[in-house]
Design a protein around this motif. Sequence first.
Motif, PDB file in Angstrom:
ATOM      1  N   THR A  51      68.167  66.223 -29.999  1.00  0.00           N
ATOM      2  CA  THR A  51      68.903  64.105 -30.770  1.00  0.00           C
ATOM      3  C   THR A  51      67.426  63.321 -29.625  1.00  0.00           C
ATOM      4  N   ASP A  52      67.607  63.506 -28.397  1.00  0.00           N
ATOM      5  CA  ASP A  52      67.013  62.687 -27.729  1.00  0.00           C
ATOM      6  C   ASP A  52      65.965  62.532 -27.727  1.00  0.00           C
ATOM      7  N   GLN A  53      65.210  64.020 -28.017  1.00  0.00           N
ATOM      8  CA  GLN A  53      64.121  64.194 -29.042  1.00  0.00           C
ATOM      9  C   GLN A  53      63.610  63.830 -30.290  1.00  0.00           C
ATOM     10  N   LEU A  54      64.527  63.654 -30.871  1.00  0.00           N
ATOM     11  CA  LEU A  54      64.259  62.969 -32.351  1.00  0.00           C
ATOM     12  C   LEU A  54      64.083  61.260 -31.874  1.00  0.00           C
ATOM     13  N   ALA A  55      64.530  61.253 -31.387  1.00  0.00           N
ATOM     14  CA  ALA A  55      64.914  59.481 -31.324  1.00  0.00           C
ATOM     15  C   ALA A  55      63.566  59.198 -30.021  1.00  0.00           C
ATOM     16  N   LEU A  56      62.548  59.734 -29.463  1.00  0.00           N
ATOM     17  CA  LEU A  56      61.803  60.005 -28.833  1.00  0.00           C
ATOM     18  C   LEU A  56      60.274  60.090 -29.208  1.00  0.00           C
ATOM     19  N   LEU A  57      60.787  61.426 -30.547  1.00  0.00           N
ATOM     20  CA  LEU A  57      59.300  61.395 -30.998  1.00  0.00           C
ATOM     21  C   LEU A  57      59.692  60.185 -32.332  1.00  0.00           C
TER      22      LEU A  57
ATOM     23  N   GLU B 242      66.265  55.180 -34.831  1.00  0.00           N
ATOM     24  CA  GLU B 242      66.944  56.329 -33.739  1.00  0.00           C
ATOM     25  C   GLU B 242      66.549  56.003 -32.359  1.00  0.00           C
ATOM     26  N   PHE B 243      66.249  55.049 -32.043  1.00  0.00           N
ATOM     27  CA  PHE B 243      66.374  55.362 -30.232  1.00  0.00           C
ATOM     28  C   PHE B 243      68.018  54.737 -30.106  1.00  0.00           C
ATOM     29  N   GLY B 244      68.800  53.695 -30.761  1.00  0.00           N
ATOM     30  CA  GLY B 244      69.789  53.723 -30.584  1.00  0.00           C
ATOM     31  C   GLY B 244      70.842  55.460 -30.143  1.00  0.00           C
TER      32      GLY B 244
ATOM     33  N   PRO C 251      66.112  47.413 -32.846  1.00  0.00           N
ATOM     34  CA  PRO C 251      67.099  47.961 -33.378  1.00  0.00           C
ATOM     35  C   PRO C 251      68.298  47.548 -33.512  1.00  0.00           C
ATOM     36  N   GLN C 252      69.335  47.127 -34.501  1.00  0.00           N
ATOM     37  CA  GLN C 252      70.797  47.067 -34.641  1.00  0.00           C
ATOM     38  C   GLN C 252      71.102  47.517 -33.931  1.00  0.00           C
ATOM     39  N   GLU C 253      71.371  49.282 -34.046  1.00  0.00           N
ATOM     40  CA  GLU C 253      72.076  50.548 -33.737  1.00  0.00           C
ATOM     41  C   GLU C 253      71.723  50.809 -31.860  1.00  0.00           C
ATOM     42  N   MET C 254      70.749  49.873 -31.119  1.00  0.00           N
ATOM     43  CA  MET C 254      70.623  49.712 -29.448  1.00  0.00           C
ATOM     44  C   MET C 254      71.921  49.518 -29.326  1.00  0.00           C
TER      45      MET C 254
END
Length: 137
Positions: free
Chosen positions: A28-34, A90-92, A112-115
């Motif tokens: 999940t973290d890798q996808l957010a960072l990509l 996705e950063f959230g 983003p609100q997701e943060m």
Amino acid sequence: MEKAFTFFLLTLFLLMASSAMTQTNITTDQLALLSLKFQIISYPFHFLDESWSPATSICHWVGFTCVSRHQRVKSLNLSNMALTGKIRREFGNLLFLVSLDLRSNNFHENLPQEMARLRRLKFLRLSVNNFSGKVPS
């Protein structure tokens, strides 16, 4: 904008396909960072090309520190790297993030609100960027 999104989806599909072939999971973290990487439109020092590779553990990427037990991103320091881009929702998903330092770059648009899902976040530095709007609570 459509081209960038199409490129992102194609790259994501290829990463997932190659990951399945090598028996490696994309976290999940890798996808957010990509996702973050693909939103950065300018990085004069070109470290993203060399160190932010799906073939390498995110714990070894420039600017990151991981929680060793979970292999999740604990801190992100990309300060003073002359980056231009925006932060996507996705950063959230970086749920173990405790420290975020993006100061002295050229990030823009709203955060983003997701943060708001980053409940562990204790340290936040966003100064000297071009963000608009409010920091999600």
